[in-house]
Structure formats: C-alpha cells, structure tokens
Enzyme design. Structure first.
Site, PDB file in Angstrom:
ATOM      1  N   SER A  80       2.263  -4.657  -5.488  1.00 30.95           N
ATOM      2  CA  SER A  80       1.040  -5.267  -4.961  1.00 30.95           C
ATOM      3  C   SER A  80       0.332  -6.040  -6.069  1.00 30.95           C
ATOM      4  CB  SER A  80       0.095  -4.190  -4.425  1.00 30.95           C
ATOM      5  OG  SER A  80      -1.202  -4.755  -4.290  1.00 30.95           O
TER       6      SER A  80
ATOM      7  N   HIS B 238       3.831  -7.883  -2.426  1.00 30.18           N
ATOM      8  CA  HIS B 238       2.832  -7.424  -1.459  1.00 30.18           C
ATOM      9  C   HIS B 238       1.491  -8.089  -1.784  1.00 30.18           C
ATOM     10  CE1 HIS B 238       1.154  -4.358   1.340  1.00 30.18           C
ATOM     11  NE2 HIS B 238       0.120  -4.325   0.507  1.00 30.18           N
TER      12      HIS B 238
ATOM     13  N   ASP C 247      -2.458  -8.362  -0.719  1.00 28.12           N
ATOM     14  CA  ASP C 247      -3.560  -7.706  -0.006  1.00 28.12           C
ATOM     15  C   ASP C 247      -4.664  -8.713   0.290  1.00 28.12           C
ATOM     16  OD1 ASP C 247      -2.757  -4.904   0.120  1.00 28.12           O
ATOM     17  OD2 ASP C 247      -2.731  -5.046  -2.064  1.00 28.12           O
TER      18      ASP C 247
ATOM     19  N   MET D 113      -8.264  -9.274   1.897  1.00 29.80           N
ATOM     20  CA  MET D 113      -9.468  -8.505   2.275  1.00 29.80           C
ATOM     21  C   MET D 113     -10.620  -9.454   2.558  1.00 29.80           C
ATOM     22  SD  MET D 113      -9.285  -5.460  -0.530  1.00 29.80           S
ATOM     23  CE  MET D 113      -7.728  -4.673  -0.975  1.00 29.80           C
TER      24      MET D 113
ATOM     25  N   HIS E 261      -0.495  -8.160   3.812  1.00 28.27           N
ATOM     26  CA  HIS E 261      -1.210  -7.030   4.407  1.00 28.27           C
ATOM     27  C   HIS E 261      -2.628  -7.509   4.705  1.00 28.27           C
ATOM     28  CE1 HIS E 261      -3.030  -2.746   3.486  1.00 28.27           C
ATOM     29  NE2 HIS E 261      -3.243  -3.135   4.733  1.00 28.27           N
TER      30      HIS E 261
ATOM     31  N   MET F  75      -6.192  -7.073   5.706  1.00 26.79           N
ATOM     32  CA  MET F  75      -7.302  -6.130   5.889  1.00 26.79           C
ATOM     33  C   MET F  75      -8.523  -6.959   6.279  1.00 26.79           C
ATOM     34  SD  MET F  75      -6.446  -3.709   2.656  1.00 26.79           S
ATOM     35  CE  MET F  75      -5.336  -4.956   2.030  1.00 26.79           C
TER      36      MET F  75
ATOM     37  N   MET G  60      -1.312   3.754   5.387  1.00 27.45           N
ATOM     38  CA  MET G  60      -2.237   3.729   4.243  1.00 27.45           C
ATOM     39  C   MET G  60      -2.371   5.148   3.690  1.00 27.45           C
ATOM     40  SD  MET G  60      -3.066   0.636   3.684  1.00 27.45           S
ATOM     41  CE  MET G  60      -3.924   1.150   2.206  1.00 27.45           C
TER      42      MET G  60
ATOM     43  N   GLY H 231      -9.016  -1.067   0.460  1.00 26.19           N
ATOM     44  CA  GLY H 231     -10.081  -1.860  -0.153  1.00 26.19           C
ATOM     45  C   GLY H 231      -9.933  -2.003  -1.657  1.00 26.19           C
ATOM     46  N   PHE H 232      -9.300  -1.011  -2.272  1.00 28.13           N
ATOM     47  CA  PHE H 232      -9.220  -1.030  -3.731  1.00 28.13           C
ATOM     48  C   PHE H 232      -7.889  -0.460  -4.201  1.00 28.13           C
ATOM     49  CE2 PHE H 232     -13.566  -0.538  -2.340  1.00 28.13           C
ATOM     50  CZ  PHE H 232     -14.190  -1.601  -2.987  1.00 28.13           C
TER      51      PHE H 232
ATOM     52  N   ASP I 142       1.465   2.687   1.301  1.00 31.36           N
ATOM     53  CA  ASP I 142       0.630   1.870   0.420  1.00 31.36           C
ATOM     54  C   ASP I 142      -0.580   2.669  -0.050  1.00 31.36           C
ATOM     55  OD1 ASP I 142      -0.839  -0.167  -0.759  1.00 31.36           O
ATOM     56  OD2 ASP I 142      -1.017  -1.374   1.056  1.00 31.36           O
ATOM     57  N   GLY I 143      -0.663   2.864  -1.361  1.00 31.25           N
ATOM     58  CA  GLY I 143      -1.836   3.505  -1.952  1.00 31.25           C
ATOM     59  C   GLY I 143      -1.472   4.720  -2.784  1.00 31.25           C
TER      60      GLY I 143
HETATM   61  C1  DX5 Z   1      -5.368  -1.047  -0.996  1.00 25.74           C
HETATM   62  C2  DX5 Z   1      -4.194  -2.000  -0.942  1.00 25.74           C
HETATM   63  C3  DX5 Z   1      -3.047  -1.609  -1.784  1.00 25.74           C
HETATM   64  C4  DX5 Z   1      -3.336  -1.488  -3.259  1.00 25.74           C
HETATM   65  C5  DX5 Z   1      -2.508  -0.350  -3.784  1.00 25.74           C
HETATM   66  O1  DX5 Z   1      -6.271  -1.373  -0.012  1.00 25.74           O
HETATM   67  O2  DX5 Z   1      -3.710  -2.131   0.392  1.00 25.74           O
HETATM   68  O3  DX5 Z   1      -1.919  -2.460  -1.559  1.00 25.74           O
HETATM   69  O4  DX5 Z   1      -3.036  -2.645  -3.979  1.00 25.74           O
HETATM   70  O5  DX5 Z   1      -2.862  -0.127  -5.081  1.00 25.74           O
HETATM   71  P1  DX5 Z   1      -2.390   1.165  -5.888  1.00 25.74           P
HETATM   72  O6  DX5 Z   1      -0.890   1.144  -5.910  1.00 25.74           O
HETATM   73  O7  DX5 Z   1      -3.004   0.952  -7.220  1.00 25.74           O
HETATM   74  O8  DX5 Z   1      -2.927   2.355  -5.160  1.00 25.74           O
HETATM   75 ZN    ZN Z   2      -1.734  -3.273   0.703  1.00 21.85          ZN
END
Ligand code: DX5
Ligand code: ZN
Length: 229
Positions: free
Chosen positions: A8, A33, A35, A37, A66, A68, A137, A142-143, A175-176
């Site tokens: 990601s 990947h 993200d 947002m 992805h 969001m 998830m 978000g982070f 993911d996460g």
């Molecule tokens: C979070 C994202 C993830 C994020 C994962 O909302 O969807 O893709 O980048 O980050 P790590 O691997 O650091 O948890």
């Molecule tokens: Zn993601």
C-alpha cells in the site's frame, strides 16, 4: 494456495513514488494498492485518479484501487480509465451494491467488496456468487500503521466459507496491520492477497521487506498444505 502481496503506497514517500513502486516490483510484489480517501467516509484525504494514471505509466504491476469514499459509483469510471485493474467499494456506502459491481465489471476491472471491522459477513451473502474478491479490513480504515484487530482472522475464515458455498473461488484480501507477526494467522485463515503499508515502506529496504512478507506467507501456505496432505 498462491498468496499475493499488495504493497500500500499510503506508507510510501509520495515525493519518490516511482522509485518506491519500482523497489516493491523488484521485491516481487503482485499489485500496487492505492488507498483513496475522501475525508467523509473516513477521516483522512489521499489521492485521486491522477496518481493512478502516473503509476500506470511507471509500473507493470496491476493497480488495486481501494475506494474509501461516499457514493463510490461517481468515481469508478475515472479510476478504471486511469488504469485501475481492480476497484473495491465499501459495502457500508454502497446501497446498490449489485449495480456497483456490474458497473466496475462492465468497465473491464475486477470488482471487490470491502467490509469494515464492525460490518457483518452476512452483508455479502447476496453478492457472494459474483464478487471478484472480498477485502477484509483488519483495522478501522483511514490510516496506516494501526494494530491488527485479532477478530479479523475468523472473519476471513467465515468469508472464505461463504464464497466457497456460493461456488466462487474469488480471493479474500486483507488490509491493515499485516506484517511478519500477523501474516501466518491470516494466511491460515484463507487470505490470498495481503495488503501491507508500514511493514513494507516504513523499512529501510522495501524490496527486501516485500520479499520477506511473501516468504513468510509462502511458509504459512505450505504448512497448511502439509497438514492437509
Ligand atoms: C487503511 C488502508 C490500508 C493501509 C494499511 O485505511 O486501507 O491500505 O495503508 O496500512 P498498514 O499496512 O500500515 O496497516
Ligand atoms: Zn487499503
């Protein structure tokens, strides 16, 4: 079982994105990947189609977007045109999920559905025969850099069963908080696409970190094969 790795870019250095992606490509990544947002569905803002289009020109890896965002249908076409090979939408903001999946597939991309940690597996039931992948998830979105929620492994297992019962071999993506400590339990639960941000880009050598994650995943997958044999 063939496990794939999707770094990601959320955790990458955006000023050197081309070099960061080249490094994970060298390390054997299977996807990039991205993200997206919107500051509404999740409390953060990231990138749009322009970044996907630049990435498309910079890497041979398929781009996994992805979304969001609220009302994801409004953005699907722009991301596919920019070069997304896979587009996933959150079930929590997709009241016409079947229509959204058709929209993504009709544009020629793989269509994924994403579930937040508190969203029940049952929300997938009516589309389980036609999703191209399901993204679980394992943190609240978000982070990057958050801790893996332990209940996620059992959720992967339940989704794998739901898909199998629907006769759908579509992979489960997770993911996460995926890193060398959590990879084994999610692969054992049936996850086949591993998203990792911090564990890859917040290291001195993202290519080596990609390789290490893949090797750990392959070991876990081989252990399952051995226990079934
Ligand atoms: C979070 C994202 C993830 C994020 C994962 O909302 O969807 O893709 O980048 O980050 P790590 O691997 O650091 O948890
Ligand atoms: Zn993601």
């Amino acid at each position: 079982m063939n496990v794939q790795v999707a770094p990601s870019i959320l955790a990458a250095n955006f000023a050197r994105l081309g070099a960061e992606v080249a490094a994970v490509e060298r390390g054997g990544a299977d996807y990039v990947h991205v993200d997206v947002m919107d500051g509404h569905f999740v409390p953060n803002l990231t990138v749009g189609p322009a970044v996907v289009s630049s990435l498309k020109a910079a890497t041979r890896l398929p781009i996994d977007v992805h979304l969001m965002v609220e009302q994801p249908d409004r953005f699907v076409e722009a991301f596919v045109e920019a070069g997304a090979a896979m587009v996933s939408v959150h079930v929590e903001v997709s009241p016409h999920l079947d229509r959204t999946l058709s929209l993504i597939k009709g544009l020629g991309a793989r269509a994924g559905v994403v579930l937040n940690p508190a969203t029940p597996v049952g929300t997938l039931e009516e589309v389980a025969d036609r999703v191209d992948y399901v993204l679980v998830m394992s943190v609240n979105p978000g982070f990057g850099g958050q801790a893996f929620l332990p209940s996620s492994a059992s959720k992967v297992r339940r989704i794998r069963t739901l898909l199998d019962e629907a006769g759908n071999r579509a992979p489960v993506e997770i993911d996460g908080g995926i890193d060398l400590d959590t990879v084994e339990q999610v692969v054992r639960a049936g996850a086949e696409i591993l998203v990792a941000g911090s564990a890859i880009f917040r290291t001195p050598d993202p290519a080596a970190a990609t390789r290490a994650l893949r090797e750990a995943a392959d070991r876990a997958a081989a252990a399952i094969g051995a226990s079934r044999a």
